[in-house]
Design a protein around this motif. Structure first.
Motif, short mmCIF file in Angstrom:
data_model
loop_
_atom_site.label_atom_id
_atom_site.label_comp_id
_atom_site.label_asym_id
_atom_site.label_seq_id
_atom_site.Cartn_x
_atom_site.Cartn_y
_atom_site.Cartn_z
N ASP A 1 0.59 -1.24 0.42
CA ASP A 1 -0.25 0.29 -0.10
C ASP A 1 0.76 0.84 -0.09
O ASP A 1 0.14 2.46 -0.03
N GLU A 2 2.23 0.89 -0.03
CA GLU A 2 3.42 2.37 0.54
C GLU A 2 3.55 3.09 -1.08
O GLU A 2 4.34 1.33 -1.74
N PRO A 3 3.89 4.15 -1.46
CA PRO A 3 4.84 4.01 -2.66
C PRO A 3 6.08 3.80 -2.71
O PRO A 3 7.27 3.53 -1.49
N ARG B 1 16.84 10.73 0.13
CA ARG B 1 16.23 10.83 1.72
C ARG B 1 15.14 13.06 1.85
O ARG B 1 14.79 12.48 2.44
N ALA B 2 15.24 13.50 0.90
CA ALA B 2 14.66 14.58 0.03
C ALA B 2 13.43 13.76 -0.05
O ALA B 2 12.07 13.64 0.41
N TRP B 3 13.01 12.76 -0.51
CA TRP B 3 11.79 12.20 -0.70
C TRP B 3 10.99 11.87 0.25
O TRP B 3 10.33 11.76 0.58
N ARG B 4 11.71 11.14 1.01
CA ARG B 4 11.55 9.79 2.42
C ARG B 4 10.79 10.97 3.51
O ARG B 4 10.07 11.21 4.20
N ALA B 5 11.81 12.85 3.02
CA ALA B 5 11.03 13.70 3.84
C ALA B 5 9.91 14.50 3.51
O ALA B 5 8.49 14.55 4.51
N MET B 6 9.29 14.12 2.10
CA MET B 6 8.63 14.62 1.34
C MET B 6 7.40 13.43 2.30
O MET B 6 6.36 13.85 2.36
N ALA B 7 7.24 12.24 1.76
CA ALA B 7 6.83 11.55 2.17
C ALA B 7 5.66 11.75 3.75
O ALA B 7 4.71 11.31 4.15
N ALA B 8 7.27 11.43 4.76
CA ALA B 8 7.07 11.95 6.14
C ALA B 8 6.15 12.89 6.41
O ALA B 8 4.81 13.74 7.32
N ALA B 9 6.17 14.35 5.62
CA ALA B 9 5.10 15.47 5.49
C ALA B 9 4.14 15.31 4.90
O ALA B 9 3.66 15.99 5.39
N LYS B 10 3.84 14.38 4.49
CA LYS B 10 2.32 13.83 3.70
C LYS B 10 1.59 13.78 4.61
O LYS B 10 0.88 13.80 5.42
N THR B 11 2.58 12.56 5.77
CA THR B 11 2.27 11.92 6.39
C THR B 11 1.42 12.77 7.80
O THR B 11 0.59 12.58 8.49
N VAL B 12 2.48 13.24 7.32
CA VAL B 12 2.16 14.31 9.08
C VAL B 12 0.51 15.46 8.54
O VAL B 12 0.17 15.25 9.66
N LEU B 13 0.80 15.63 7.81
CA LEU B 13 -0.62 16.96 7.57
C LEU B 13 -1.66 15.64 6.84
O LEU B 13 -2.39 16.36 7.47
N SER B 14 -1.53 14.88 6.48
CA SER B 14 -2.66 13.91 6.29
C SER B 14 -2.72 13.70 7.64
O SER B 14 -4.56 13.61 8.53
N ASP B 15 -2.17 13.31 9.37
CA ASP B 15 -2.38 12.23 10.75
C ASP B 15 -3.33 13.73 11.16
O ASP B 15 -4.73 13.73 11.07
N GLU C 1 -6.69 12.78 -0.50
CA GLU C 1 -5.52 12.50 -0.34
C GLU C 1 -4.56 13.82 -0.29
O GLU C 1 -4.81 14.75 -0.42
N VAL C 2 -3.46 13.13 0.95
CA VAL C 2 -2.40 14.61 0.57
C VAL C 2 -1.52 14.08 -0.78
O VAL C 2 -0.49 13.64 -0.62
N HIS C 3 -1.70 14.97 -1.75
CA HIS C 3 -0.66 14.34 -2.96
C HIS C 3 0.33 14.85 -3.40
O HIS C 3 1.14 13.94 -3.37
#
Length: 661
Positions: free
Chosen positions: A130-132, A465-479, A515-517
């Protein structure tokens, strides 16, 4: 005697120079172009293994048609480092590898310079997860197929280039039955690389919800290839001399994929930016095609390409009018004969400067587009807004020229009262909207957490590392967004705006599919040297309906049906938020203190919405997707296999375009 400096390390070069064809191999056969067609490009210096393979790209040279696997070129070999790579050659597959690598890398660099961040490719979505997943490299296959085609494959995140036996007309600069390699065309490589970059930023832009969507993908890719012509000084000077400085006349700089076009039997290039108006800048003619009547993606996209090139030409003429007056004794009209080399050089410098500015205007506009259902008119508004944010003073009327050029081509944005720059810019949120939207982002220090994540997303930093930071930011915002909106839904009295936060964002949070796109930074260095760091947040929402139930409701005028979990018609909406990270308070404010502020924090620069509750837009999208004409287009451009739409849109767009000619 040993020097004390003998142990000091040598400085790492900033650039790697590589030989390429400026346009394509056919220009080697013309007496006027042979000396300018072989040139150099500079790509960022980094570790490259044979292939070439670097941080962004992986060239894989397997030829299924012939059963060959070609030796990969080693750009770090001392012999190649000493002579700026291999000499251009149609017969050496290693040069083909060098060519696709050099032009693709150049295209990436322009995107990164305009956007101020490192580029990502589209995420991988494995069927068992389920994870990109992060996709580090775009794969490039220089000899992928023996056919008149080249395309970006979004499923494989790869560029595939074909080759074919030419069937030119008698006057063409292509040998009959000679092999045309699409991987040796600057325009084809830049075009397909742009498809991949655009898909990495806006994956929903491949969903044909209106006639402009597929046409935009084609037009934008053409525009990037077109304006990259102006990065070759010798070619620009040659064409300035040939046209006496009038780039509104037929010239190589405005042509795209010349060898490909002639090799498939056309008289000239596959496409030209000068098609559509008799004379760019003249205001059009009675033969100008109606934009609204063009539905084929390449033809419709050509209107957008023509508009942007026309704007470029107007600006170029304005910036060089003084030079022409000096060279003509004040009349501004040049006499017959060749131009002085000094004048040619100055005109070429101005043309290249304007081309780069216009190209970067278009690229920066991608951050100001809605996340779904884009139209040409909305792209114009995005260009105007993004350039205003970058350069408040429009000294040479770049934005005015863009507006005028779009008007001449019949491209008008909806929901605006006039074509003034003020009307076309996306409107900033009102004070009340600022309070509402800022309330989402400032509770719990959400933006501070996101800001920490995106600090490292800059040019030259580790991309994964930047991509994973973006994914983490999306999770923070989505939650946080889910929690905030659940509270609002439970107590509508807490809403600061009639209709609540959902209305302010153009969404409906009583329905599923949020979705936080995307969460990405946008860095800009303004002309006065000031640095601006914004955050681009894209929120999307998907509604699923039974197509049959929706058809009955729309055709009979009855209320829309409820969502269907496994519905076969998907309707999307959403918004793009431009957030000013510089305006973010260092300490979070609670609701009471925020409401007590006399002036709300102007945190949200813009909120570009595509309302999901718009019944009118739903009906328009449904009629387009299910209309008789569009059904034929879907079969043509996406392909059908046992009633299933094939997922290789760009391959079939390009194949049908060449066959249709």
């Amino acid at each position: 005697m040993t020097s004390s400096s003998s142990s000091r390390p040598y400085d790492t070069p900033q650039w790697r120079r590589l030989r390429v064809y400026a346009l394509d191999p056919s220009l080697d056969l013309g007496i006027d172009t042979a000396l300018i067609n072989q040139t150099f490009v500079r790509v960022p210096w980094e570790h490259v293994t044979p292939g070439p393979v670097d941080e962004y790209l992986e060239v894989i040279d397997i030829d299924p048609a012939s059963g060959c696997c070609y030796e990969p070129v080693n750009l770090d070999h001392p012999s190649l480092l000493a002579q700026d790579g291999l000499l251009p050659s149609t017969g050496d597959p290693r040069f083909h590898q060098q060519m696709v690598y050099a032009i693709a890398r150049t295209t990436i660099r322009h995107f990164e310079r305009a956007l101020g961040r490192t580029a990502f490719w589209a995420d991988d979505h494995p069927p068992d997860s389920d994870e990109p997943q992060f996709v580090q490299r775009l794969r490039i296959y220089p000899h992928a197929m023996a056919e008149e085609n080249a395309f970006y494959d979004p499923d494989r995140v790869a560029l595939l280039f074909g080759y074919f036996a030419a069937r030119p007309r008698r006057s063409a600069q292509v040998m009959p039955r000679g092999t045309v390699f699409t991987c040796l065309s600057h325009d084809v490589i830049a075009h397909e690389t742009t498809h991949a970059l655009l898909d990495g930023m806006h994956p929903r832009f491949t969903e044909a919800t209106n006639p402009d969507v597929l046409a935009f993908h084609e037009a934008f890719s053409d525009l990037v290839a077109l304006f990259l012509h102006f990065t070759f000084p010798d070619v620009v000077r040659n064409q300035i001399a040939q046209t006496q400085g009038d780039l509104g006349r037929k010239n190589l700089l405005a042509d795209l994929a010349r060898e490909f076009g002639q090799g498939t039997g056309l008289y000239g290039a596959l496409r030209s930016a000068l098609d559509g108006l008799d004379e760019p800048g003249s205001g059009g003619s009675t033969d100008t095609p109606e934009y609204e009547n063009l539905l084929e993606p390449h033809q419709r996209g050509a209107v957008l390409v023509g508009a942007v090139f026309d704007a470029f030409n107007m600006i170029y003429k304005a910036r060089t009018s003084d030079l022409l007056r000096l060279a003509s004794g004040g009349s501004g009209i040049l006499g017959p004969g060749a131009l002085h080399p000094d004048l040619v050089a100055r005109l070429a410098d101005e043309a290249s400067l304007v081309a780069e500015r216009v190209l970067h205007m278009c690229i920066r506009a991608l951050d100001y587009c809605p996340p779904v259902d884009l139209t040409f008119g909305e792209f114009l508004r995005a260009i105007i807004t993004a350039d205003f944010e970058h350069t408040r003073e429009d000294g040479w009327a770049y934005r005015t020229a863009m507006i005028e050029a779009f008007r001449r081509r019949g491209i008008y944005p909806s929901n605006v009262n006039s074509l003034s720059e003020t009307s076309l810019r996306w409107q900033e949120p009102t004070d009340q909207e600022q309070l509402t939207l800022s309330g989402i982002l400032m509770n719990l220090d959400v933006l501070n957490a996101i800001r920490q994540q995106v600090q490292g997303w800059a040019l030259g930093h580790n991309r994964e590392r930047a991509w994973r930071a973006m994914a983490a930011a999306k999770t923070v915002l989505s939650d946080h967004l889910s929690e905030f909106l659940s509270r609002e839904q439970a107590d509508q009295a807490t809403s600061l705006l009639p209709g609540g936060v959902a209305a302010a964002l153009g969404l409906n949070f009583q329905k599923r599919g949020l979705e936080v796109h995307s969460v990405r930074p946008a860095r800009r260095i303004e002309p006065d040297g000031q640095s601006q760091l914004d955050l681009v947040i894209e929120l999307t929402q998907s509604f699923h309906y039974s197509n049959d139930a929706l058809r009955q409701a729309i055709n009979t005028g009855t209320p829309l049906p409820a969502q269907a979990k496994d519905g076969d018609f998907v309707f999307r909406g959403g918004c793009t938020l431009l957030v000013d990270l510089e305006a973010l308070p260092q300490e979070a404010k609670d609701d009471a203190s925020r409401e007590a502020q006399a002036t709300p924090v102007k945190l949200i620069r813009y909120c570009v919405r595509k309302h999901v509750d718009s019944v009118k837009r739903l009906e328009r999208v449904w009629r387009y997707v299910n209309g008789d004409l569009n059904a034929g287009l879907r079969a043509m451009y996406f392909g059908l296999s046992n009633g299933t739409v094939l997922n290789e849109p760009f391959a079939l767009v390009h194949r049908q375009a060449s066959e249709g000619r």
